[in-house]
Design an enzyme around this catalytic site. Structure first.
Site: not given
Ligand code: GLU
Length: 449
Positions: A130, A169-170, A115, A94, A214, A118
Site C-alpha cells: 500500500k 487507486g484508493d 491487503q 499489490k 469494489t 485480502k
Molecule cells: N485500494 C483498493 C483496496 O483497498 C484496491 C487496490 C488495488 O486495486 O490494487 O483493496
C-alpha cells in the site's frame, strides 16, 4: 465472537506494539488478525517454528520519500510519500495509493497488512502493499494534481514494475490520478508497461468493471451472506456511507438487486432521502463536478442534509460502511442492531471499530469484514493485469461474471474456514484464517526469506 488472543501470540503482539510505536491503526489491524489465529498455530505448529507470524507483521520493505511540487500560485509545497511493500509470497506487491491529509506510516501499514490477506483471499497471484501521501486533493486544480502525481511518481517509479510492485487507486486516487501517474512512469522509464499500475482508463489498458468492482463485489458478498439467512436484497432498506467510488457502485448494485438505499455521506455530513438516493445525481455531483454531497438537497428538495450526527442512526436492514476506517463505532453498531439491521458489509477498509465488530457478532448480525467484502476491487485489478499481460481486453459481461465468481468463492472459503476452525458464521475469523494460511504455506515453502 472475537476470541481473546492466544497466550503464545500475545508476546508477538507486544513486540509489534513496541516496534511500531504510535501506529494505532496498524496495531488495530494486527490485533484483529492475531486474535483469530489461536487455532491455526495449534493445527500448524510449523508456522510457529518458522516464525511466520513475526515475519508477516514486519513489512519486507518500507519506502518514505519527499514529494516537492509547485502550486498554481508558484509556491513550493512539500508532502510525504509512502510505499510499504508488505509481503510478496503470493505475487508482486499489490495495493492502492491513498492521498488524504490523515495519511501517515501507521495508516499505510494497516492498509498494507490487511491487503496481504485480502489479496490472498481473491485466489489470484498478488502479494500485499500500500502507499500514498498526506497530500490533500480537496480544492486542488487539475494542474496541481498533475504536478503532484508527476513528482510522486518521479521517486516511486524505481520501486515499481509489473513483476515487482503494482499500485492502484484508493481514497483520493481515481482515474484522473492514475492517468497522470502512469503517464509519468511511461515517460521516465521509456516503457509502455501497462501492467505496472491498475485502474487505468479503458482507452489505454484499463479493464471493464474495474471502476464498479469494489462496490459491485461488496454487494455480491453481502448477497451471499443474505442467502445463508434465506434472505435477499429485495425490498431491503439500506444505508451506504461515503459517496466516492466504492459507495456509488455499491448503491448501483443494491438498486439492481432490488434494495433501496436511503442515505449516503461525505466527511461533512449525510444526505437522507427516504424516496431512495438518486444515483445519477450523486454521480454527477461527485464524479463529474467534484462537489460536496450537501449540494444534493438543491436538486431533491424533500431530501435532508444532516451534519454532526451519525449516518448509522438511520434505521436499515443492511448497512454498508464505505467511507473510511473506524467510521462505525460500538454505539453505532448498537443502534443498527436495535433498529433491525441483519447484515453489514464493509466496503471501506476497517470501517468498524473493534467494539462495533464485537457487538455485531454477538448479536448474530451477518458481518462481512473489509478484507473479504471489498476484495472485488483488487481482484479486478488482478484481472486487469491478466488482460495487460496477454494484450487482450475482455467484455463487460465476462469480466463481471469473473468478479461475481470470485466473490462467491471468497464467501464460500471464509464461511467454511470459520466452521472448520470452530467459529461458525464468523466471517472475520474465516477471512483472517483462510488468507493467513495461504500466505503462510507459501512462505514456508520458500524458506527463510
Ligand atoms: N485500494 C483498493 C483496496 O483497498 C484496491 C487496490 C488495488 O486495486 O490494487 O483493496
Amino acid at each position: 465472537m472475537t476470541t481473546k488472543m492466544d497466550e503464545k501470540l500475545e508476546p508477538i503482539f507486544q513486540e509489534v506494539l513496541s516496534r511500531n510505536p504510535g501506529e494505532v491503526e496498524f496495531h488495530q489491524a494486527v490485533r484483529e488478525v492475531l486474535e483469530s489465529l489461536g487455532p491455526v498455530i495449534v493445527k500448524y505448529p510449523e508456522f510457529g517454528q518458522h516464525k511466520i507470524i513475526e515475519r508477516i507483521c514486519e513489512p519486507e520493505r518500507q519506502i518514505i520519500f519527499r514529494v516537492p511540487w509547485q502550486d498554481d500560485k508558484g509556491n513550493v509545497q512539500i508532502n510525504r510519500g509512502f510505499r510499504v511493500e508488505f509481503n510478496s509470497a503470493l505475487g508482486p506487491y499489490k495495493g492502492g495509493l491513498r492521498f488524504h491529509e490523515s495519511v501517515y506510516l501507521g495508516i499505510i501499514k494497516f492498509l498494507g497488512f490487511e491487503q496481504i490477506f485480502k489479496n490472498a483471499l481473491t485466489g489470484l497471484p498478488i502479494g500485499g502493499g500500500k502507499g500514498g501521501s498526506d497530500f490533500d486533493p480537496k480544492g486542488k486544480s487539475d494542474n496541481e494534481i498533475m504536478r503532484f502525481c508527476q513528482s510522486f511518481m518521479t521517486e516511486l517509479y524505481r520501486h515499481l514494475g509489473e513483476y515487482t510492485d503494482v499500485p492502484a487507486g484508493d481514497i483520493g486516487v481515481g482515474s484522473r490520478e492514475i492517468g497522470y501517474l502512469f503517464g509519468q512512469y511511461k515517460r521516465i522509464t521509456n516503457r509502455y508497461e501497462s501492467g505496472v499500475i491498475t485502474g487505468k482508463g479503458l482507452n489505454y489498458g484499463g479493464s471493464m468493471v474495474r471502476t464498479e468492482a469494489t462496490g459491485y463485489g461488496a454487494v455480491f458478498f453481502v448477497d451471499e451472506m443474505l442467502k445463508v439467512r434465506n434472505e435477499s436484497f429485495a425490498e431491503k432498506i439500506c444505508v451506504v456511507s461515503g459517496s466516492g467510488n466504492v459507495a456509488i457502485y455499491t448503491i448501483e448494485m443494491i438498486n439492481e438487486l432490488g434494495g433501496k438505499v436511503v442515505a449516503c455521506s461525505d466527511s461533512s455530513g449525510y444526505v437522507y432521502d427516504e424516496k431512495g438516493i438518486d444515483l445519477e445525481l450523486v454521480k454527477q455531483l461527485k464524479e463529474v463536478e467534484r462537489r460536496r454531497i450537501s449540494d444534493y438537497t438543491q436538486y431533491r428538495n424533500h431530501a435532508r442534509f444532516i451534519t454532526g450526527k451519525s449516518i448509522w442512526d438511520i434505521p436499515c436492514q443492511v448497512a454498508m460502511p464505505s467511507a473510511t476506517q473506524n467510521e462505525l463505532t460500538g454505539k453505532d453498531a448498537q443502534n443498527l442492531i436495535k433498529n433491525g439491521c441483519i447484515a453489514v458489509g464493509e466496503g471501506a477498509n476497517m470501517p468498524t471499530t473493534p467494539e462495533g465488530v464485537k457487538k455485531f457478532l454477538e448479536a448474530g448480525v451477518s458481518f462481512g469484514p473489509g478484507k473479504a467484502t471489498n476484495a472485488g476491487g483488487v481482484a479486478t485489478s488482478a484481472l486487469e493485469m491478466q488482460q495487460n499481460a496477454s494484450r487482450d481486453s475482455w467484455t463487460f459481461a465476462y469480466t463481471r461474471e469473473r468478479l461475481q465468481d470470485i466473490m462467491k468463492n471468497i464467501h464460500e472459503v471464509t464461511y467454511e474456514t470459520a466452521e472448520e476452525f470452530g467459529s461458525p458464521r464468523n466471517y472475520v475469523v474465516g477471512a483472517n484464517i483462510a488468507g493467513f494460511i495461504k500466505v503462510a504455506n507459501a512462505m514456508v515453502a520458500m524458506g527463510l526469506i
